[in-house]
Each structure stands twice: as structure tokens, then as C-alpha cells.
Design a protein around this motif. Structure first.
Motif, short mmCIF file in Angstrom:
data_model
loop_
_atom_site.label_atom_id
_atom_site.label_comp_id
_atom_site.label_asym_id
_atom_site.label_seq_id
_atom_site.Cartn_x
_atom_site.Cartn_y
_atom_site.Cartn_z
N ARG A 188 0.82 -1.13 0.11
CA ARG A 188 -0.16 0.21 -0.07
C ARG A 188 0.93 1.06 -0.02
NH1 ARG A 188 -5.13 -1.37 1.59
NH2 ARG A 188 -5.25 -3.20 2.99
N ASP A 225 1.57 4.87 10.08
CA ASP A 225 0.78 3.54 9.47
C ASP A 225 0.13 4.22 8.30
OD1 ASP A 225 -1.12 5.04 10.92
OD2 ASP A 225 -2.06 3.15 11.71
N THR A 226 0.63 5.31 7.67
CA THR A 226 0.06 5.80 6.55
C THR A 226 0.67 5.25 5.15
OG1 THR A 226 1.79 7.59 6.05
CG2 THR A 226 0.26 8.11 7.51
N THR A 227 0.00 5.47 4.06
CA THR A 227 0.54 5.06 2.61
C THR A 227 1.34 6.28 1.95
OG1 THR A 227 -1.36 5.90 1.51
CG2 THR A 227 -1.51 3.58 2.30
N PRO A 291 -1.66 13.95 6.25
CA PRO A 291 -1.68 12.75 7.36
C PRO A 291 -1.24 13.36 8.66
CG PRO A 291 -0.54 12.17 5.22
CD PRO A 291 -0.90 13.76 5.18
N ARG A 309 7.96 1.54 2.89
CA ARG A 309 6.93 0.78 2.03
C ARG A 309 7.81 0.38 0.65
NH1 ARG A 309 1.90 -0.23 4.36
NH2 ARG A 309 1.17 1.26 5.36
N MET B 1 -7.61 5.29 5.31
CA MET B 1 -8.75 4.48 4.47
C MET B 1 -9.88 5.55 4.52
SD MET B 1 -8.62 0.55 5.02
CE MET B 1 -7.69 -0.54 3.87
N ARG B 37 -15.74 -1.81 -0.96
CA ARG B 37 -14.49 -2.74 -0.93
C ARG B 37 -13.49 -1.84 -0.23
NH1 ARG B 37 -17.40 -3.58 -5.29
NH2 ARG B 37 -16.94 -1.57 -6.08
N ASN B 39 -11.09 -2.46 1.57
CA ASN B 39 -9.74 -2.94 1.89
C ASN B 39 -8.93 -2.69 0.70
OD1 ASN B 39 -7.86 -4.48 3.31
ND2 ASN B 39 -7.75 -5.96 1.89
N ASP B 40 -9.57 -2.29 -0.45
CA ASP B 40 -8.98 -1.77 -1.59
C ASP B 40 -8.25 -0.38 -1.67
OD1 ASP B 40 -9.04 -4.37 -2.69
OD2 ASP B 40 -10.94 -4.03 -4.03
N GLN B 42 -6.46 2.94 -1.17
CA GLN B 42 -5.10 3.28 -1.11
C GLN B 42 -4.62 4.65 -0.25
OE1 GLN B 42 -3.06 3.67 -4.77
NE2 GLN B 42 -4.81 5.42 -5.51
N THR B 43 -5.94 5.18 0.41
CA THR B 43 -5.60 6.35 1.20
C THR B 43 -4.92 7.45 0.31
OG1 THR B 43 -5.15 4.64 2.92
CG2 THR B 43 -5.00 7.02 3.55
N PRO B 60 -5.90 9.05 7.60
CA PRO B 60 -4.61 8.71 7.10
C PRO B 60 -4.26 7.36 7.35
CG PRO B 60 -4.49 10.41 8.94
CD PRO B 60 -5.92 10.24 8.60
N ALA B 61 -4.63 6.46 8.14
CA ALA B 61 -4.21 5.17 8.49
C ALA B 61 -4.34 4.24 7.32
CB ALA B 61 -4.75 4.59 9.80
N ALA B 62 -3.58 3.31 6.97
CA ALA B 62 -3.58 2.46 5.86
C ALA B 62 -4.69 1.27 6.38
CB ALA B 62 -2.32 2.03 5.45
N GLU B 63 -5.00 1.00 7.59
CA GLU B 63 -5.93 0.25 7.95
C GLU B 63 -7.14 0.72 8.56
OE1 GLU B 63 -5.12 -2.82 7.18
OE2 GLU B 63 -2.81 -2.67 6.79
#
Lengths: 513, 109
Positions: A188, A225-227, A291, A309, B1, B37, B39-40, B42-43, B60-63
Motif C-alpha cells: 500500500r 501507518d500511512t501510505t 496525514p 513501503r 482509508m 471494498r 480494503n482496496d 490506497q488512502t 490517514p491510517a492504511a488500515e
């Protein structure tokens, strides 16, 4: 009656939706071709560039561009070529100058001069979509290509799906441009979502050769935990351990962080930023700061955890090996542009992330678009009536994507490599490649997931096969068991074939004979 | 997300369904788009830019995390990215005032 919900014909079919794809479509249309463009996502937000913001490697005159090339090429570990770089920068400059004659709103600098080398990519791609439509190109959004077609050994179109409307399509074309981007191995990061190596798989199924695949170990620093893998601000970072003591700051930023992460958590703080920098970043690159703001952290005055990443072949350099200057893949009728193509001649064994890759996407897109249009003109009108068959449809159970992540994302497997870790990973990747094969074609979204799983797994295997072959360390290819540069290996590696992967060193063989 | 499609703000134009590069949303008949969806995701925050009424919030968190719409509304965070960029009502703006050329002068060559 057609077996497809949508059955179209074009002179040139462009597959992909980022900068390289849109430039290719524009140039092909300008050359008089009827152009169709299909993209997995939405043209305007699709690809690695759209969410990021990118400066293009640029200088105002040919002589200044040659000087810039001569200054950077010696840092590319012997694999880049000054003439290729100059040709790329000249073509990118021509593209940027064309763009500056449109309504795209470039800023003026403090001296009042139009500043063209920076592109705000969300805006840039929004405008590129507009220009592509204005040029008469037919765009199919959310319509990934799944298989290439060929007639009498010449690539003649593709088939795919519309993933939002659950339709199938076929587009017959006299020439095809692949501009599907690099492969993120399922990581990600900004723009990574659709980057599963689809174009690499389709190209190799068609008989194309890859190069630079071992240079797929570029990682980007992302806060907590960002992308958000935007690296620019870390020029001004101090990195510390849990207890606040500074880590060893020798080497490049990614290596500093990677080494320290092997021992435990690493924190960054942008405490070296010069006066004025913070205000300009906030205004110019708001998605770097966003973020932090939303997480309630002041990155200039507080420390925050960082991670790496994996950026795969996106900011790595591997991809389809092209003939110089026109995007030809060696497979008749098939062209490639952008990150799906090898950028070894441009940037060698180091990352082209940012400026070089942005210049490459403009230049290679324009070359491929023109070459494809010219090929289509030579083929003439007859192509639509020939019988066409699929060049490949390998599909895997989507569980294979998990295997790829486990083998390619950890820094102790990919950032730092050894013969042992590569061999172990290849055993598991090969097992997934053969053991998770789907013989019955899926439909709709499931067909896309199965093709993506195959593309991810194939790209992982090509990458690690080449990495195993190269028994030295060179640029981003870091072998802990062979840490030195080997002068005898100062040449690129060709990779081809799907099942029994072939690694060859044509230039080295030519020198030896 | 992506965490919130605000029913209070959303006008069901479904632009987010169209522009999301990861195909995260689904259209819903007589309703606001569903995060189908997640989970897809990409933030990338691009859906926020394109939303004409600032009805979306990306954490901002990817989860996935738990986010309260009331808190986001009261903190004035809806539309924050678009305002910082200069986009208005889902349309581009602000590129002509981008000072990134000055940032370049700070960086090593």
C-alpha cells in the motif's frame, strides 16, 4: 453476433490511464490515428502519479539537459546512458512546452517566469483527461484489459471487462501501447492500488523481454501507518531509536532507515528543515502534511514512527526492454511506455522515482503513441477482418497475492537480499505459480483478481530470478552475501518466459565472443 | 482509508464511485454510495478532492479505524484537503499558486 458486450475497432489501443498512457493517446490521435484508451481505474486519478505531485527532471536548453545528464549518469552504477537520457529530457521538454500552451495553470516563479517542471498531478491528470477527450480518444474507465490478441503473429487488440457494469469488451486495433505502470507487489502506497504488473504479464505472454528486474528493491519512507511515501521532506529529517538516540546516518535515507528498522522501531522528525520550508510544503504539497495534521502530530517539532513501503518496480527500474527511442517491444504491433517499461538506460541501478520517471512518462508516452500510430498506418484498414486469438490468459487463485506480499515486502527479504533468502522465496513463489493455477477462466471481478494474482506472482519471480543471478551489490540491488560491486557484471540482464524463466546477459555474451 | 460518506452532506451524485481509482464505492439506489471494498482503498484522498460537497472523509491510517462523523464535522475536517489544494466543488484550482518551485531550491541537486 459478437460474444462481447462491447466490440470496438481502433487504429491504436492504449492500455493504462496515467501520464504515459495519456501522452501516448494524445500523440497517436495527433498523428491521425483513431485511438481507444482502456484503464483499470479512472483516467485522471489512476496510477502512481495522480495522488502524489511530481517534479519533472528538466532544464531549459538542450545543452543544459546534456550537462544534467552527464552529471547524473555516473551515479547510476554503469547502466545508464547519457544519449538515452538526453533524448528523454529533450522529448519531455517538448511535451511540457506543449502543455504550457494549454489552459493547464502552471505557476509563475518569484521572477515572474512561467515554471513548467513541476506538475500538481491531481490537476495535471484532470487536464490530461480533458485533452485526451478533446482529441477524440474514446476512454473506457474501470475497464481493465485482461488478454492481448494477435493475428498472424502481430498484436491486434485486447479483451477485458468493465468492472463496474460487469460487461465484457473486445477492441481490435492495428497497434497496442501498454502503459499500465510498474508493479507494487501488493504494497500500500500512494497510487499503488492498480499496479499489479498486468502489462508485464501481457507483454511476456506476447513474447517480449524484460530488463532491470533485479532493481525492484526501492522502498519509500512513510510516517506511522500511512501510505504516504512522499520522500521529499526526509532530506531534512533526523532519525532516532525508541530511546531517542540517533541512528547511524551514513548512506542514503532509505538505507539509514532500513538498517535501523532491523533492530527495532525508528522515529523521524523534520528538525533540519530550513526557515520557510514548512509554509511552502503546506501550500505546495498539502498531501505531505495532511496525514500529520489529521493524526494530530507536528512533524517539525515532534518525532513520529516511520516505516518503509516497498515501491517495487514503480520506483525501481525494471520493466519491458524497449528498442531505443520509439517504444517498440520487439513484438510486432506492441509498444510500451512509462513505468511498465525498463528505465535502466535512464537511471541504471538507482531509483528514477520523481523527476526522472516523470520525464520518462512524458517522453516514452509520446514516442510510443507516435510509433504505434505509424505502425497502424502501415498495417492499413485490413486488420479488423483478420482472425484474432488470445496471447495468454494465465490465471492464479487470488491467494497467490498473499504469497507475493510475504516474500517481496519485508526489508529482510527484498531490501537486503542473500542467495539463501532469494532461493527460499523462489521456492514458495514457484509453488504458488504452479500450485495455485486456475484452469477454468473466471468471470467479472474474479477474472480480474485472478489475472492480477498471476501478474504479481510472475513479476515477483522475474525480479528474484534476476536478483539471484546478479551475485554482487549494485545500486538498489543489495546482496548481503556479495556486498561489493563486480566490474564484470556492469551490464543489464534480460529476463523472459513464464514457466522456465530465462535470465541472459546479451551484452556480456557479446563482449566475451 | 475511506471511513465516512456523510449522509447529511452527500447529494448522491456518485462522482466518488466513478473517480475512485481503486473502485472502492458502489452506487446505491435511492441512497448514498456504499464503501463496498474498503480494503482496496490506497488512502490517496483523491475522492475528497472530487467530491463537490465535501461529504467524504479519509483517515490517514492504511488500515480501518473507528472515526466519528460528529467529531469530524465539529473539527471542521470535511473538505480539508480540497481547501488546502485550492479545489472547489470538485473542480481543480490552486496549481497556478503552487510554490513548489521554492521548495526545489531547498533540496540538494
Amino acid at each position: 453476433m459478437s460474444a462481447f458486450d462491447l466490440d470496438l475497432a481502433a487504429d491504436v489501443l492504449v492500455i493504462g490511464g496515467g501520464p504515459a498512457a495519456t501522452w501516448a493517446a494524445l500523440e497517436a490521435a495527433k498523428a491521425g490515428a483513431r485511438v481507444a484508451l482502456v484503464d483499470k481505474g479512472y483516467v485522471g486519478t489512476s496510477g502512481a502519479a495522480a495522488p502524489s505531485g511530481v517534479g519533472t527532471w528538466w532544464a531549459p536548453t538542450h545543452d543544459a539537459r546534456r550537462a544534467a545528464a552527464e552529471a547524473r549518469v555516473p551515479r547510476c552504477f554503469g547502466l545508464a546512458d547519457v544519449e538515452s537520457v538526453v533524448r528523454t529530457l529533450d522529448e519531455a521538454d517538448a511535451g511540457l512546452r506543449e502543455l504550457s500552451a494549454t489552459e493547464y495553470p502552471f505557476p509563475d516563479d518569484d521572477a515572474g517566469q512561467r515554471y513548467i517542471p513541476n506538475l500538481r498531478t491531481a490537476d495535471y491528470l484532470h487536464y490530461m483527461r480533458r485533452f485526451v477527450l478533446r482529441a477524440g480518444v474514446r476512454i473506457l474507465d474501470h475497464s481493465p484489459a485482461l488478454e492481448l490478441l494477435a493475428s498472424d503473429g502481430v498484436v491486434s487488440g485486447a479483451t477485458g471487462i468493465d468492472r463496474q457494469r460487469d460487461l465484457t469488451w473486445r477492441i481490435r486495433a492495428a497497434a497496442v501501447v501498454l502503459a499500465t505502470g510498474g508493479c507494487s507487489f501488493g504494497e500500500r502506497f500512494l497510487g499503488a492500488t492498480g499496479l499489479t504488473g498486468d502489462g508485464l504479464l501481457m507483454a511476456v505472454e506476447a513474447g517480449a523481454t524484460l530488463s532491470g528486474m533485479e532493481f525492484s528493491a526501492q522502498y519509500g519512507i512513510a510516517p506511522f501507518d500511512t501510505t504516504s511515501d512522499k520522500g521529499l521532506v526526509y532530506f531534512f529529517a533526523t532519525f532516532t531509536r525508541e530511546d531517542g538516540t540517533p541512528v547511524d546516518h551514513t548512506g542514503d535515507r532509505q538505507t539509514i532507515v532500513a538498517r535501523a528498522l532491523l533492530d527495532g522501531p525508528v522515529y523521524g522528525q523534520l528538525d533540519q528543515a530550513p526557515p520557510g520550508f514548512e509554509a511552502d510544503v503546506r501550500k505546495g504539497q498539502p498531501n505531505i502534511i495532511l496525514p500529520f495534521d489529521r493524526a494530530g502530530i507536528d512533524p517539525f517539532r515532534q518525532r513520529f514512527p516511520v516505516r518503509l513501503r516497498c515501491e517495487g518496480t514503480v520506483r525501481g527500474t525494471g520493466g519491458i526492454r524497449l528498442a531505443d527511442g520509439d517504444g517498440a517491444t520487439g513484438v510486432p504491433g506492441l509498444y510500451a511506455a512509462g513505468d511498465v517499461a525498463s528505465r535502466e538506460a535512464l537511471t541504471g541501478a538507482i531509483s528514477g522515482g520523481g523527476g526522472p520517471n516523470s520525464a520518462w512518462s512524458i517522453a516514452s508516452g509520446r514516442w510510443a503513441g507516435r510509433a504505434a500510430a505509424s505502425f497502424a498506418r502501415a498495417v492499413g484498414e485490413t486488420h479488423g477482418s483478420r482472425a484474432a486469438s488470445s496471447l495468454g490468459s494465465r490465471a492464479l487463485d487470488p491467494a497467490a497475492a498473499r504469497v507475493v506480499k510475504d516474500e517481496l515486502l519485508p526489508i529482510e527479504r527484498n531490501f537486503f537480499r542473500t542467495e539463501q533468502t532469494l532461493t527460499d522465496s523462489l521456492t514458495r513463489l514457484d509453488a504458488a505459480w504452479s500450485g495455485l493455477r486456475l484452469d477454468r477462466p473466471a468471470r467479472g471481478l474474479a477474472a480480474l483478481r485472478a489475472r492480477e494474482a498471476a501478474a504479481l506472482t510472475a513479476t515477483a519471480r522475474w525480479s528474484y530470478r534476476a536478483a539471484l543471478w546478479r551475485t554482487e551489490s549494485r545500486g538498489m540491488h543489495r546482496r548481503l552475501d556479495a556486498p561489493a560491486l563486480d566490474r564484470a557484471l556492469e551490464h543489464s540482464l534480460d529476463v523472459s518466459e513464464l514457466d522456465t524463466i530465462r535470465v541472459a546477459a546479451p551484452r556480456a555474451e557479446a563482449l566475451a565472443s | 482509508m475511506i471511513e465516512i460518506v456523510s449522509a447529511a452532506r452527500c447529494i448522491s451524485c456518485n462522482i466518488c464511485v466513478k473517480v475512485c481509482p481503486a473502485n472502492v464505492f458502489d452506487e446505491v439506489a435511492d441512497g448514498v454510495p456504499a464503501i463496498a471494498r474498503q480494503n482496496d482503498c490506497q488512502t490517496c484522498f483523491l475522492c475528497e478532492l472530487y467530491c463537490p460537497v465535501d461529504a467524504l472523509f479519509v483517515d490517514p491510517a492504511a488500515e480501518p479505524v473507528s472515526v466519528s462523523e460528529t467529531v469530524i464535522e465539529e473539527s471542521g475536517l470535511f473538505g480539508g484537503y480540497a481547501r488546502a489544494m485550492g479545489w472547489k466543488r470538485g473542480k481543480p484550482g490552486g496549481a497556478d499558486a503552487d510554490p513548489t518551485y521554492r521548495i526545489r531550491t531547498f533540496l540538494p541537486v
